[in-house]
Scaffold this motif. Structure first.
Motif, PDB file in Angstrom:
ATOM      1  N   VAL A 180       0.811  -1.222   0.000  1.00 33.23           N
ATOM      2  CA  VAL A 180       0.000   0.000   0.000  1.00 33.23           C
ATOM      3  C   VAL A 180       0.842   1.269   0.000  1.00 33.23           C
ATOM      4  N   ASP A 181       1.930   1.262   0.755  1.00 34.53           N
ATOM      5  CA  ASP A 181       2.675   2.497   1.003  1.00 34.53           C
ATOM      6  C   ASP A 181       3.001   3.232  -0.296  1.00 34.53           C
ATOM      7  N   PRO A 182       2.515   4.469  -0.437  1.00 33.77           N
ATOM      8  CA  PRO A 182       2.711   5.198  -1.697  1.00 33.77           C
ATOM      9  C   PRO A 182       4.162   5.510  -1.994  1.00 33.77           C
ATOM     10  N   MET A 183       4.992   5.627  -0.968  1.00 34.56           N
ATOM     11  CA  MET A 183       6.397   5.946  -1.207  1.00 34.56           C
ATOM     12  C   MET A 183       7.091   4.825  -1.976  1.00 34.56           C
ATOM     13  N   LEU A 184       6.660   3.560  -1.713  1.00 39.42           N
ATOM     14  CA  LEU A 184       7.279   2.434  -2.399  1.00 39.42           C
ATOM     15  C   LEU A 184       6.848   2.358  -3.862  1.00 39.42           C
ATOM     16  N   ARG A 185       5.741   3.031  -4.196  1.00 35.12           N
ATOM     17  CA  ARG A 185       5.279   3.072  -5.589  1.00 35.12           C
ATOM     18  C   ARG A 185       5.743   4.329  -6.316  1.00 35.12           C
ATOM     19  N   ASP A 186       6.511   5.148  -5.607  1.00 32.44           N
ATOM     20  CA  ASP A 186       7.021   6.400  -6.186  1.00 32.44           C
ATOM     21  C   ASP A 186       8.307   6.113  -6.962  1.00 32.44           C
ATOM     22  N   ARG A 187       8.242   6.277  -8.265  1.00 29.65           N
ATOM     23  CA  ARG A 187       9.417   6.014  -9.101  1.00 29.65           C
ATOM     24  C   ARG A 187      10.172   7.305  -9.444  1.00 29.65           C
ATOM     25  N   GLU A 188       9.726   8.442  -8.900  1.00 28.57           N
ATOM     26  CA  GLU A 188      10.314   9.724  -9.283  1.00 28.57           C
ATOM     27  C   GLU A 188      11.256  10.292  -8.222  1.00 28.57           C
ATOM     28  N   THR A 189      10.992   9.948  -6.960  1.00 29.62           N
ATOM     29  CA  THR A 189      11.787  10.518  -5.870  1.00 29.62           C
ATOM     30  C   THR A 189      12.968   9.613  -5.540  1.00 29.62           C
ATOM     31  N   LYS A 190      14.157  10.171  -5.577  1.00 30.22           N
ATOM     32  CA  LYS A 190      15.355   9.419  -5.226  1.00 30.22           C
ATOM     33  C   LYS A 190      15.636   9.605  -3.734  1.00 30.22           C
ATOM     34  N   LEU A 191      15.728   8.495  -3.025  1.00 32.69           N
ATOM     35  CA  LEU A 191      15.992   8.559  -1.590  1.00 32.69           C
ATOM     36  C   LEU A 191      17.469   8.831  -1.326  1.00 32.69           C
ATOM     37  N   GLU A 192      17.702   9.537  -0.231  1.00 30.84           N
ATOM     38  CA  GLU A 192      19.075   9.760   0.209  1.00 30.84           C
ATOM     39  C   GLU A 192      19.614   8.461   0.815  1.00 30.84           C
TER      40      GLU A 192
END
Length: 351
Positions: free
Chosen positions: A238-250
């Motif tokens: 469910v977590d939307p961050m895991l489906r985010d392909r645009e944001t690069k994590l530090e």
């Protein structure tokens, strides 16, 4: 827009209409997969029968005896975990209430047999009851929708729009093609605030998850509803961050998004686990309706029940239900350690 019709009969009322009222029927579960059935589960929560209204001690126990049926499932009991979970969901509903966008949902996850679905439905039913108590019962208000992940259809996609429409009772001949707009119209004008989605683990990573949440996010945007998701490992789905392909994590940044997560688990054997387990057993103790039962009798057996159930709520519910029924059928009318140890739950049987 054509006025959409909704069936107002739950399964029991429909059966009475078909068979005639008062007909004896084998016991069946309450399926909360339609609006009338959901409302029936909200309005007719099982209450322990009064012994004064039951067949006298020594009477033959029939398969439709009210006490036998009640003990067969035992109603969910309010636990500290349920109260804590309700508070989390309530805070999120209050935060989302006036938002036209930017809403977040709540996730329930945990191993199998730890009470996730019961917790989710308890929260939904209790929320609707509170609204009914505060604002009065109103058949034109649909505050809660309860769904399970629909099976895949032809082409490998899930028809979420039909799942919502079926729950709401929107008739296919009135809807024409895609019912999504009609679903949103009904949810918005009937003030749907909470949508329960069970079985999240059935979703498959990839296109299945992407298509599902594209649709569910559209429903939330158009209706203002808050979603409560439930299933094993559901946070990773469910977590939307895991489906985010645009944001690069530090580097070393937490990968999780902003959804609160309620984690269920079995109750362990440390002192905290033992104390929590004992409190749950004590709540079940209060609901027993056996002629020779004394308050606290079941609670004294908490250590035995803990070992037999291994701290899993499904196993505990089965142990208590079956021992209560056996106590009625053998005439003892009380739960003993001997009865608990005689159950076959979790044991291999040579035949």
């Amino acid at each position: 827009m054509k006025r959409l019709k909704r069936p107002y009969l739950d399964d029991l009322a429909m059966q009475d209409l078909v068979d005639g009222p008062g007909q004896l029927r084998p016991p069946v579960p309450v399926w909360c997969d339609t609006l009338p059935n959901w409302r029936a589960s909200v309005d007719n929560a099982p209450e322990p029968p009064d012994l004064a209204d039951c067949a006298p001690l020594g009477s033959e126990i029939t398969p439709d005896d009210p006490r036998l049926l009640f003990h067969g499932s035992m109603r969910p009991v309010r636990t500290p975990a349920i109260s804590a979970a309700e508070l989390v969901v309530k805070k999120q509903l209050v935060a989302n209430a006036k938002r036209a966008g930017g809403r977040i949902g709540v996730i329930i996850e945990g191993p199998a047999n730890t009470g996730k679905s019961e917790l989710m439905h308890f929260i939904g039913r209790d929320y609707e009851k509170r609204l009914n108590n505060r604002y009065g019962r109103n058949d034109d208000r649909i505050p809660v929708i309860a769904l399970s992940v629909p099976a895949k259809g032809r082409g490998g996609s899930r028809n979420w729009a039909d799942a919502f429409a079926r729950f709401l009772g929107l008739e296919r001949e009135d809807l024409g093609g895609d019912p999504t707009d009609s679903v949103c119209y009904v949810m918005r004008h009937c003030h749907t605030q909470l949508v329960l989605i069970d079985g999240i683990e059935d979703l498959e990573h990839g296109a299945d998850v992407q298509q599902t949440f594209k649709f569910l996010e559209h429903i939330s945007k158009k209706t203002g509803a808050t979603f409560l998701y439930c299933g094993r490992s559901s946070r990773s789905i469910v977590d939307p961050m895991l489906r985010d392909r645009e944001t690069k994590l530090e580097q070393n940044e937490d990968p999780w998004g902003d959804h609160p997560v309620l984690v269920t688990g079995r109750l362990g054997y440390d002192q905290t686990g033992k104390d929590r387990f004992r409190r749950i057993v004590n709540e079940f103790d209060k609901d027993l309706r056996l002629y020779h039962h004394q308050p606290g009798d079941l609670t004294k057996l908490s250590p035995v029940l803990h070992l037999r159930s291994k701290g899993y709520l499904r196993a505990l519910s089965q142990l208590i239900s079956q021992t209560a029924q056996q106590a009625m059928l053998n005439g003892g009318e009380c739960i003993t350690e001997e009865l608990v140890e005689g159950l076959l739950i979790g044991r291999a049987i040579s035949i």
